[in-house]
Design an enzyme around this catalytic site. Sequence first.
Site, PDB file in Angstrom:
ATOM      1  N   SER A  28       0.849  -5.543   3.861  1.00 39.55           N
ATOM      2  CA  SER A  28       1.977  -4.654   3.779  1.00 39.55           C
ATOM      3  C   SER A  28       3.068  -5.033   4.976  1.00 39.55           C
ATOM      4  O   SER A  28       2.355  -5.807   5.820  1.00 39.55           O
ATOM      5  CB  SER A  28       1.812  -3.375   3.677  1.00 39.55           C
ATOM      6  OG  SER A  28       1.343  -2.541   4.679  1.00 39.55           O
ATOM      7  N   ARG A  29       4.149  -4.634   4.816  1.00 36.64           N
ATOM      8  CA  ARG A  29       4.831  -5.134   6.196  1.00 36.64           C
ATOM      9  C   ARG A  29       4.412  -4.387   7.576  1.00 36.64           C
ATOM     10  O   ARG A  29       4.479  -5.106   8.380  1.00 36.64           O
ATOM     11  CB  ARG A  29       6.335  -4.310   5.833  1.00 36.64           C
ATOM     12  CG  ARG A  29       7.291  -5.471   4.769  1.00 36.64           C
ATOM     13  CD  ARG A  29       8.418  -4.811   4.437  1.00 36.64           C
ATOM     14  NE  ARG A  29       8.329  -3.571   4.012  1.00 36.64           N
ATOM     15  CZ  ARG A  29       9.625  -2.786   3.550  1.00 36.64           C
ATOM     16  NH1 ARG A  29      10.546  -3.144   3.939  1.00 36.64           N
ATOM     17  NH2 ARG A  29       9.348  -1.409   3.052  1.00 36.64           N
TER      18      ARG A  29
ATOM     19  N   LEU B  29       0.829  -1.108   0.152  1.00 36.10           N
ATOM     20  CA  LEU B  29       0.066  -0.172   0.005  1.00 36.10           C
ATOM     21  C   LEU B  29       0.778   1.288   0.065  1.00 36.10           C
ATOM     22  O   LEU B  29       0.768   2.159   0.572  1.00 36.10           O
ATOM     23  CB  LEU B  29      -0.927   0.133   1.090  1.00 36.10           C
ATOM     24  CG  LEU B  29      -1.999   0.880   0.940  1.00 36.10           C
ATOM     25  CD1 LEU B  29      -3.239   0.233  -0.069  1.00 36.10           C
ATOM     26  CD2 LEU B  29      -2.935   0.902   2.352  1.00 36.10           C
ATOM     27  N   GLY B  30       2.000   1.201  -0.914  1.00 39.32           N
ATOM     28  CA  GLY B  30       2.646   2.345  -1.026  1.00 39.32           C
ATOM     29  C   GLY B  30       1.705   3.545  -2.156  1.00 39.32           C
ATOM     30  O   GLY B  30       0.651   3.178  -2.086  1.00 39.32           O
TER      31      GLY B  30
ATOM     32  N   ARG C 145       6.425  -6.598  -9.979  1.00 34.24           N
ATOM     33  CA  ARG C 145       7.512  -7.101 -10.565  1.00 34.24           C
ATOM     34  C   ARG C 145       7.054  -8.674 -10.288  1.00 34.24           C
ATOM     35  O   ARG C 145       6.535  -9.273  -9.490  1.00 34.24           O
ATOM     36  CB  ARG C 145       8.777  -7.258  -9.602  1.00 34.24           C
ATOM     37  CG  ARG C 145       9.470  -5.886  -9.570  1.00 34.24           C
ATOM     38  CD  ARG C 145      10.184  -5.407 -10.783  1.00 34.24           C
ATOM     39  NE  ARG C 145      10.740  -4.250 -10.803  1.00 34.24           N
ATOM     40  CZ  ARG C 145      10.400  -2.991 -11.261  1.00 34.24           C
ATOM     41  NH1 ARG C 145       9.337  -2.761 -11.597  1.00 34.24           N
ATOM     42  NH2 ARG C 145      11.123  -1.628 -11.158  1.00 34.24           N
TER      43      ARG C 145
ATOM     44  N   HIS D 194       5.044  -4.954 -20.072  1.00 35.56           N
ATOM     45  CA  HIS D 194       6.001  -3.967 -18.781  1.00 35.56           C
ATOM     46  C   HIS D 194       5.802  -2.364 -19.185  1.00 35.56           C
ATOM     47  O   HIS D 194       6.730  -1.636 -19.329  1.00 35.56           O
ATOM     48  CB  HIS D 194       7.249  -4.248 -18.611  1.00 35.56           C
ATOM     49  CG  HIS D 194       7.976  -3.793 -17.361  1.00 35.56           C
ATOM     50  ND1 HIS D 194       8.867  -4.387 -16.555  1.00 35.56           N
ATOM     51  CD2 HIS D 194       7.379  -2.823 -16.391  1.00 35.56           C
ATOM     52  CE1 HIS D 194       9.141  -3.931 -15.580  1.00 35.56           C
ATOM     53  NE2 HIS D 194       8.097  -2.869 -15.617  1.00 35.56           N
ATOM     54  N   VAL D 195       4.474  -1.975 -19.459  1.00 37.94           N
ATOM     55  CA  VAL D 195       4.107  -0.671 -19.885  1.00 37.94           C
ATOM     56  C   VAL D 195       3.330  -0.023 -18.966  1.00 37.94           C
ATOM     57  O   VAL D 195       3.032   1.289 -19.115  1.00 37.94           O
ATOM     58  CB  VAL D 195       3.448  -0.419 -21.200  1.00 37.94           C
ATOM     59  CG1 VAL D 195       4.485  -1.039 -22.279  1.00 37.94           C
ATOM     60  CG2 VAL D 195       2.174  -1.337 -21.166  1.00 37.94           C
TER      61      VAL D 195
ATOM     62  N   ASP E 112       1.658  -7.490 -16.287  1.00 40.16           N
ATOM     63  CA  ASP E 112       2.480  -6.348 -16.993  1.00 40.16           C
ATOM     64  C   ASP E 112       3.907  -6.847 -17.059  1.00 40.16           C
ATOM     65  O   ASP E 112       4.817  -6.232 -17.540  1.00 40.16           O
ATOM     66  CB  ASP E 112       2.063  -5.131 -16.395  1.00 40.16           C
ATOM     67  CG  ASP E 112       2.861  -3.918 -17.389  1.00 40.16           C
ATOM     68  OD1 ASP E 112       2.763  -3.874 -18.803  1.00 40.16           O
ATOM     69  OD2 ASP E 112       3.568  -3.205 -16.791  1.00 40.16           O
TER      70      ASP E 112
ATOM     71  N   GLU F 249      12.189 -10.951 -19.003  1.00 38.99           N
ATOM     72  CA  GLU F 249      11.514  -9.969 -20.162  1.00 38.99           C
ATOM     73  C   GLU F 249      12.612  -9.539 -21.114  1.00 38.99           C
ATOM     74  O   GLU F 249      13.880  -9.654 -20.759  1.00 38.99           O
ATOM     75  CB  GLU F 249      11.227  -8.711 -19.365  1.00 38.99           C
ATOM     76  CG  GLU F 249      10.052  -8.793 -18.625  1.00 38.99           C
ATOM     77  CD  GLU F 249       9.527  -7.408 -17.949  1.00 38.99           C
ATOM     78  OE1 GLU F 249      10.304  -6.229 -18.137  1.00 38.99           O
ATOM     79  OE2 GLU F 249       8.731  -7.505 -17.096  1.00 38.99           O
TER      80      GLU F 249
END
Length: 320
Positions: free
Chosen positions: A172-173, A149-150, A230, A277-278, A254, A259
Amino acid sequence: MRATVLVLVENVNAYLPLLEQQGFYLILAPTPAERARAIRDHAGQIDAVLTRGPLGLTAAEIQALPRLQIICVIGAGYEQVDLQAASNRGIAVTNGAGVNASSVADHALALLLSLVRGIPQADAAVRQGQWPKITRPSLAGMRLGILGLGAVGQAIARRCALGFDMQVSYHSRQPRPEQPYGFCSTLVELARASDVLVIATPGGAETRHLVDGPVLQALGAEGFLVNVARASVVDTDALLQALEQRRIAGAALDVFDDEPQVPDRFKLLDNVVLTPHVAGLSPQASRDTVAMVGRNLSAHFDGQPLLTPLALPAANRLAP
């Protein structure tokens, strides 16, 4: 001071004049061969490096650049930058966290809508002269789970909660009590509570294969997965098995492990949507990314605090 910047990225060329207008001299090296040649031929000139997470900068390359003072990473991820080597040399590292959040969030929603509503299949059918009336789910009221949740995760959450009346939870952490979303203490718990699981966490060793077989099993046969972060965060083999065996409803991706190579098994599936990856690419994001790099470079060489510094590990001054 007219600092020299080695530019390893290949997707922001239209906005690099912003850096030249600030007085920086640029060496462009977007291919592996050009990169190796630039480091070999210009090692004594390079004061800064502009890279991105998957391209990184290795310990050997850092060691080969005696004048290097700062590494600027576009985007939030920095998984292939050797932070220990940078710390050992006292080299600053910055990233562009949040700069392209809107673009990534927009793409995540585009992928999600395409996946859930079957847009690619409907488009292909019409082009082939078909007119299928296939019933697909509505996003309204679905349960959205976000891993990370950045800035990107928050932008996705806002769009889904306010635009589609989705119930939003996250893992999240650390909990984010200032955010109006439900916190799940484990990823399996989040997947079990979600109809859609969106990955928006950085890559790297700490998040490698967080989304594994048990998480996909918890997501279930009617659950969808979207990854705009990622590929390393997902166990690709486990995902392919879940998709092929219909143990999840579908995935929109994505990002990929190797890649631009994409496993043929993905291409054979009709329950996936694939993009190259766009997610973070838009004119606005590219402009703002380069502008942030320029501000960080100027701050560094003017002796001012950096805008987006990364916390580095403790230096090992005995390292070569």
